[in-house]
Design a protein around this motif. Structure first.
Motif, mmCIF file in Angstrom:
data_model
loop_
_atom_site.group_PDB
_atom_site.id
_atom_site.type_symbol
_atom_site.label_atom_id
_atom_site.label_comp_id
_atom_site.label_asym_id
_atom_site.label_seq_id
_atom_site.Cartn_x
_atom_site.Cartn_y
_atom_site.Cartn_z
ATOM 1 N N TRP A 432 0.861 -1.185 0.000
ATOM 2 C CA TRP A 432 0.000 0.000 0.000
ATOM 3 C C TRP A 432 0.896 1.233 0.000
ATOM 4 O O TRP A 432 1.681 1.460 0.915
ATOM 5 C CB TRP A 432 -0.905 0.022 1.229
ATOM 6 C CG TRP A 432 -1.688 1.311 1.327
ATOM 7 C CD1 TRP A 432 -1.280 2.471 1.916
ATOM 8 C CD2 TRP A 432 -2.993 1.591 0.785
ATOM 9 N NE1 TRP A 432 -2.242 3.443 1.781
ATOM 10 C CE2 TRP A 432 -3.305 2.933 1.092
ATOM 11 C CE3 TRP A 432 -3.913 0.832 0.084
ATOM 12 C CZ2 TRP A 432 -4.495 3.528 0.715
ATOM 13 C CZ3 TRP A 432 -5.101 1.429 -0.296
ATOM 14 C CH2 TRP A 432 -5.391 2.750 0.029
ATOM 15 N N TYR A 445 -2.281 -0.042 -4.394
ATOM 16 C CA TYR A 445 -3.513 0.011 -3.613
ATOM 17 C C TYR A 445 -3.892 -1.357 -3.038
ATOM 18 O O TYR A 445 -5.077 -1.679 -2.969
ATOM 19 C CB TYR A 445 -4.665 0.518 -4.481
ATOM 20 C CG TYR A 445 -4.558 1.978 -4.865
ATOM 21 C CD1 TYR A 445 -4.272 2.950 -3.928
ATOM 22 C CD2 TYR A 445 -4.766 2.385 -6.176
ATOM 23 C CE1 TYR A 445 -4.189 4.288 -4.276
ATOM 24 C CE2 TYR A 445 -4.691 3.725 -6.543
ATOM 25 C CZ TYR A 445 -4.400 4.657 -5.580
ATOM 26 O OH TYR A 445 -4.319 5.986 -5.925
ATOM 27 N N LEU A 447 -5.030 -3.790 -0.397
ATOM 28 C CA LEU A 447 -5.658 -3.690 0.917
ATOM 29 C C LEU A 447 -5.201 -4.788 1.872
ATOM 30 O O LEU A 447 -5.542 -4.757 3.059
ATOM 31 C CB LEU A 447 -7.182 -3.760 0.774
ATOM 32 C CG LEU A 447 -7.853 -2.573 0.077
ATOM 33 C CD1 LEU A 447 -9.355 -2.805 -0.037
ATOM 34 C CD2 LEU A 447 -7.576 -1.272 0.807
ATOM 35 N N LEU A 450 -3.298 -3.639 5.028
ATOM 36 C CA LEU A 450 -4.166 -2.950 5.977
ATOM 37 C C LEU A 450 -5.061 -3.942 6.711
ATOM 38 O O LEU A 450 -5.265 -3.826 7.927
ATOM 39 C CB LEU A 450 -5.005 -1.906 5.243
ATOM 40 C CG LEU A 450 -4.233 -0.895 4.387
ATOM 41 C CD1 LEU A 450 -5.196 0.077 3.714
ATOM 42 C CD2 LEU A 450 -3.221 -0.147 5.234
ATOM 43 N N ALA A 451 -5.620 -4.910 5.968
ATOM 44 C CA ALA A 451 -6.447 -5.934 6.613
ATOM 45 C C ALA A 451 -5.603 -6.777 7.569
ATOM 46 O O ALA A 451 -6.042 -7.093 8.689
ATOM 47 C CB ALA A 451 -7.097 -6.818 5.553
ATOM 48 N N LEU A 700 -6.850 -0.653 8.970
ATOM 49 C CA LEU A 700 -7.814 -0.010 8.079
ATOM 50 C C LEU A 700 -8.323 1.305 8.676
ATOM 51 O O LEU A 700 -8.407 2.328 7.982
ATOM 52 C CB LEU A 700 -8.987 -0.958 7.817
ATOM 53 C CG LEU A 700 -8.689 -2.177 6.933
ATOM 54 C CD1 LEU A 700 -9.824 -3.197 7.066
ATOM 55 C CD2 LEU A 700 -8.528 -1.762 5.485
ATOM 56 N N ASN A 703 -5.603 3.979 8.685
ATOM 57 C CA ASN A 703 -5.347 4.449 7.321
ATOM 58 C C ASN A 703 -6.420 5.441 6.877
ATOM 59 O O ASN A 703 -6.129 6.441 6.209
ATOM 60 C CB ASN A 703 -5.310 3.254 6.375
ATOM 61 C CG ASN A 703 -4.810 3.624 5.007
ATOM 62 O OD1 ASN A 703 -3.655 3.999 4.817
ATOM 63 N ND2 ASN A 703 -5.681 3.524 4.015
ATOM 64 N N LEU A 721 -10.407 4.212 -0.349
ATOM 65 C CA LEU A 721 -10.538 4.425 1.095
ATOM 66 C C LEU A 721 -11.963 4.118 1.554
ATOM 67 O O LEU A 721 -12.165 3.554 2.649
ATOM 68 C CB LEU A 721 -10.161 5.865 1.449
ATOM 69 C CG LEU A 721 -8.675 6.221 1.285
ATOM 70 C CD1 LEU A 721 -8.454 7.701 1.541
ATOM 71 C CD2 LEU A 721 -7.816 5.384 2.220
ATOM 72 N N ALA A 724 -12.139 0.481 1.775
ATOM 73 C CA ALA A 724 -11.543 0.025 3.029
ATOM 74 C C ALA A 724 -12.530 0.165 4.182
ATOM 75 O O ALA A 724 -12.635 -0.712 5.051
ATOM 76 C CB ALA A 724 -10.268 0.813 3.316
#
Length: 753
Positions: A432, A445, A447, A450-451, A700, A703, A721, A724
Motif C-alpha cells: 500500500w 492500492y 488492501l 491494511l487488513a 484499516l 489508514n 478508502l 476500506a
C-alpha cells in the motif's frame, strides 16, 4: 344471647369514570411507547443500511467499465502532406498535432479538423527516420539521408484575448535549426533521449549504427549553454524494428522484427558493450509491432503481431547485484496488433488491432476496461490525449476523435487483494503506497497489508485483554467480597471513559521508549509475575489460620498488590544484570543481529498493551455482569450437593454465563478492530505484512484517519478508502453475526441448567 353479623364483600366497580380514564391513558402511553421503540429501532437499522448503501455508492464506480463516444470525424488535415508519422494533442485537447510523412508539422482543430498552421521541415531533404522521446516531453527527432538529425519540440502558448482562451501552437528547436551530425550513413532508424545534462541520439542505417551524445555545459561568465558532441560507432544489429534509450541514458535497447532484443551499456561511452541478448517471443512466429516506454520510463511495452503486449522492466539480481530486463506480465488480443499508445499520466495503454478494434488496459492491474470496434480494417494509428480523456484514431477515411470516460483503470480485484509486481521491486508483493513526490508514480492500492495490520493489532490486544478481563471478572463476580466489588467494578469501568487519543499519546511517547529500554524487564515480568503470584498463594495457604483469618474472606486481592509491585520492581532492577549476562548487554541488539528479527520502537507489543488496556473494561464489565447474573439457586444447589466453589464455577456458573462471556469477547474484538487513535500513535503506521511482534503495522481504521483528509474527492484513492471502510464495516458485521449465532446456541444449550 348470640349476636350474628353478616360480612358482605364490597362490590368493585372497574368501570368508574376514573378507572376508564386511567385505562385509556395507560393504553395511550403503551401505544406511544411502542411506536417510539419501533421508530427508534427502525431508525437505527435504517441508519446502518444508509451507511452501507452510501459506502457502496462511493465504491461502485471503481469497478465500472470505461465508456467511449465518438465526437468528431473529418478528412485528414493537410492531407497533401501525407499520412501521419505521429499524432497527439495539447493539454486541453483543443489543438491537435500530426507529423506528416514529408516531415511537416500540422496543427489543427480537434473539434472540426480545420488546419491552424502547417510548419514545413526546416531541411528540404527527405525524412528517412522519425522518433519521439515521449508524449510528455513533446521532443521529436527527424533523421535524414546524410546522417544528420534535427531535434524539434512542439509547444503551446495560452492567451485570453477578450476573455476567451486562445491556444497558439509553435515549434522550437532546442539544439538549433542546424541538424546534428549523428553518422556518416543514411539513417533508417532513430531514437532520442534528452536530459538536463545532455542529449543522446542513436541511429541505424543499412549496415552501420552509431550513437551521439550532445553534452550541455553552462558558461559561468555568460550563463550561456555550450554544446559539445561526441560520437561512437555501435555494434550493428540487422533487421531492426525499433530502438529505445533508457530514461537515465544508461542503456540502449535495439529490437529486431523477429523479437530479439540487444541491450547495450552506455555508462562507458568510449567503450560501449553488449550487456545482454533477450528473446522477447518464445515459440511463436510473431513480429514486433511497437516498442515504447510506459509512463515513468521504467517499463518497456512490446506489442507484436500475435496480439500480445508484454511488459518488461529491470530487476536487480540478489546474487550478482546487476539489473536484468525481466518479463513481468502480458495481455493479449486474438488478432494482430497495428498500433499502441501510452497514457501520459497513468500506467495505462491502448491497443489497435487489424480489425479496427481498440482495447484499453492498465498495466498495473492488467485490467481491460474497454474493448470496442472504432474503425474498419484500414485503421493505422491511435493516440491518447494528455489527460487520457480523448483518443485520436487515423484510418483511410481520415481522423476520428473520441471522448473516453475511464476514471479508475488501476483498480481490480487482483490489484486490491493479490500480489502485484510493481516497477522497481524484486518480486510480486502486497503493498500500500497511495502517493509519492513524482508524477511518474505507480499507485499501489493493495488492501492486504491494511487488513493484515487490523487483524494483527486486534490479535495482540485480545491476547492481553481477554485472559486478564475474564479472569478478573470471574473473581470479582464470584469470589470477591461484595463491599470490595462495589468499589473495584466502578473503577475498572471508569477506565473505559479514558479518551483513546490520550492512551495512544502515552503509549507512543512514554510507554514505547520505556519498553524499548526495559525489554528484559518486560519479558521477565511476563514470566516472574504469574510464578510469583502462584508461589505467594501457596505460601499464604500454608500460614496459620489465625494469620489468614486476619484478612476477611474475599479481600485477599489487596494482599497481592504489594506482592505484584515488589515483583515488578525486582524485574526492573534486575533488567541490566539479565541483559549483561544473557544478551551481551543489549537485548535489542541481540534480537536484531543474533535472531535477525527487525525491531521497531513502536510495534505490535506496544499496541497489545495499550489497546488491551482500552479493551479490558468492555470485556470485564459485560463478563462480570453475565457471571453475577447467574441465579443463586444454581450455585447454592451445586454447593449443597457437595461441589467445591471451583467446581461450581467451572461446571455450573461458566457454562450458564458463556453466552454473555462470548458476547463480551466479540464486542471487545469489535472495539479492537475499529480502534483508530491508539494504533495510529503507538505504531510505526507502516503498511507491512509481518507477524513479528516487534514490527509495526497500519490498520484499516488508522489508514482512513490519515489519508481521507488528503485524498482528492472522486479519485481512485478516495474511493478505495471508502472500500476500506466498507471492508471494515463488513468485517464487524460478520463478527457480530457470528457472535449472535454462537450466543444463541450457547443460550439454548445451557439455558436448562
Amino acid at each position: 344471647m348470640t349476636k350474628s353479623t353478616d360480612h358482605q364483600m364490597p362490590e368493585l366497580d372497574f368501570n368508574t369514570p376514573a378507572l376508564k380514564r386511567h385505562r385509556k391513558i395507560r393504553a395511550l402511553k403503551d401505544r406511544i411507547a411502542g411506536m417510539g421503540i419501533a421508530i427508534g429501532g427502525s431508525s437505527v437499522i435504517l441508519a446502518v443500511l444508509l451507511i452501507c448503501f452510501y459506502l457502496l455508492y462511493e465504491v461502485a464506480p471503481l469497478f465500472s467499465s470505461a465508456e467511449i463516444d465518438a465526437k468528431a470525424s473529418y478528412a485528414l488535415p493537410a492531407q497533401d502532406q501525407g499520412e501521419s508519422l505521429y499524432l497527439t494533442t495539447e493539454e486541453q485537447s483543443e489543438v491537435g498535432m500530426r507529423v506528416a510523412m514529408n516531415g511537416s508539422i500540422v496543427f489543427f482543430s480537434v473539434a472540426d479538423g480545420n488546419v491552424i498552421e502547417v510548419i514545413k521541415n526546416p531541411r528540404e531533404e527527405k525524412v528517412t527516420a522519425f522518433a519521439v522521446e515521449s508524449d510528455t516531453s513533446h521532443l521529436m527527432a527527424f533523421g535524414y539521408g546524410d546522417g544528420k538529425a534535427l531535434v524539434a519540440k512542439h509547444s503551446y502558448r495560452i492567451s485570453y484575448p477578450d476573455g476567451k482562451r486562445k491556444i497558439t501552437p509553435f515549434v522550437e528547436f532546442p539544439y538549433g535549426e542546424e541538424a546534428i551530425e549523428v553518422s556518416d550513413f543514411a539513417i533508417k532508424k532513430l531514437t532520442v533521449r534528452d536530459t538536463e545534462d545532455g542529449l543522446t541520439i542513436a541511429a541505424i542505417g543499412d549496415s552501420q549504427s552509431a550513437i551521439t551524445q550532445v553534452n550541455k555545459e553552462t558558461n559561468f561568465i555568460t550563463d550561456e549553454v555550450e554544446l559539445s558532441e561526441q560520437s561512437e560507432p555501435l555494434p550493428f544489429v540487422a533487421d531492426v524494428a525499433s530502438m529505445l534509450i533508457s530514461g537515465d541514458q544508461r542503456y540502449l535497447y535495439v529490437a529486431t522484427r523477429s523479437g530479439q532484443l540487444s541491450e547495450f551499456d552506455l555508462r562507458d561511452f568510449d567503450n560501449i558493450a553488449l550487456k545482454d541478448n533477450i528473446t522477447l517471443f518464445k515459440d511463436t512466429d510473431a513480429k514486433l509491432v511497437s516498442m515504447t516506454y510506459l509512463l515513468g520510463k521504467s517499463s518497456i511495452m512490446f506489442a507484436d503481431s500475435s496480439g500480445r503486449v508484454s511488459q518488461w522492466f529491470n530487476v536487480r539480481d540478489d546474487e550478482t547485484n546487476e539489473e536484468k530486463l525481466t518479463f513481468i506480465r502480458d495481455v493479449k488480443q486474438p488478432v494482430a496488433l497495428v498500433g499502441i499508445t501510452m497514457e501520459q499520466r497513468r500506467k495505462g495503454f491502448a491497443t489497435l488491432d487489424e480489425r479496427g478494434l481498440v482495447a484499453i488496459y492498465n498495466a498495473t492491474s492488467t485490467r481491460q476496461v474497454i474493448d470496442e470496434k472504432l474503425s474498419d480494417d484500414t485503421a493505422r494509428m491511435i493516440s491518447f490525449t494528455p489527460r487520457a480523456n480523448g483518443l485520436l484514431l487515423e484510418d483511410s477515411k481520415g481522423l476520428h476523435f473520441f471522448h473516453v470516460e475511464n476514471e479508475h483503470p488501476e483498480v481490480s480485484w487482483s490489484s486490491l487483494w493479490g500480489k502485484v509486481w510493481y516497477e522497481g521491486y524484486q518480486e510480486p508483493t502486497y503493498t500500500w503506497q497511495s502517493s509519492a513526490a513524482n508524477n511518474d508514480f505507480e499507485p499501489k492500492y493493495s488492501l492486504m497489508p491494511l487488513a493484515f495490520g487490523t487483524l494483527k493489532a486486534a490479535f495482540y490486544a485480545m491476547l492481553m485483554a481477554v485472559p486478564l478481563a475474564i479472569c478478573g471478572a470471574i473473581y470479582t463476580a464470584y469470589f470477591m467480597a461484595p463491599a470490595l466489588r462495589r468499589k473495584i467494578k466502578p473503577v475498572i469501568e471508569l477506565m473505559e471513559a479514558l479518551p483513546t487519543v490520550i492512551l495512544g499519546f502515552l503509549a507512543g511517547l512514554f510507554f514505547a521508549p520505556f519498553l524499548e529500554e526495559n525489554l528484559a524487564a518486560t519479558f521477565s515480568v511476563l514470566v516472574v509475575l504469574p510464578i510469583g503470584i502462584l508461589v505467594f498463594a501457596y505460601l499464604w495457604s500454608r500460614l496459620p489460620q489465625q494469620v489468614r483469618w486476619l484478612v476477611p474472606d474475599g479481600w485477599q486481592p489487596l494482599v497481592l498488590i504489594p506482592v505484584i509491585v515488589f515483583l515488578a520492581w525486582l524485574c526492573l532492577a534486575l533488567s541490566p544484570i539479565i541483559e549483561l549476562n544473557f544478551f551481551g548487554g543489549n537485548i535489542r541488539g541481540w534480537i536484531t543481529h543474533d535472531l535477525g528479527i527487525t525491531f521497531d520502537q513502536r510495534n505490535a507489543l506496544v499496541v497489545g498493551f495499550a489497546m488491551g488496556f482500552a479493551v479490558i473494561p468492555t470485556i470485564f464489565s459485560i463478563t462480570e455482569d453475565a457471571i453475577f447474573s447467574v441465579p443463586k439457586a444454581l450455585t447454592q444447589g451445586s454447593l449443597a450437593l457437595g461441589a467445591t466453589y471451583w467446581q461450581t464455577m467451572t461446571r455450573v456458573v461458566l457454562p450458564t454465563a458463556s453466552p454473555g462471556i462470548f458476547s463480551a469477547v466479540m464486542i471487545g474484538m469489535g472495539r479492537a478492530v475499529g480502534e483508530t487513535m491508539i494504533v495510529l500513535m503507538a505504531t510505526g503506521n507502516t503498511p507491512i505484512m509481518d507477524v513479528n511482534i516487534f514490527e509495526g503495522m497500519r490498520t484499516l481504521a488508522a489508514n482512513l484517519a490519515v489519508e481521507v483528509p488528503e485524498s482528492e474527492v472522486g479519485s481512485s484513492h478516495y474511493r478505495i478508502l471508502f472500500l476500506a471502510a466498507f471492508v471494515l464495516f463488513i468485517f464487524t458485521f460478520v463478527v457480530n453475526t457470528i457472535a449472535e449465532t454462537v450466543r444463541q446456541h450457547l443460550r439454548k444449550k445451557y439455558g436448562s441448567l
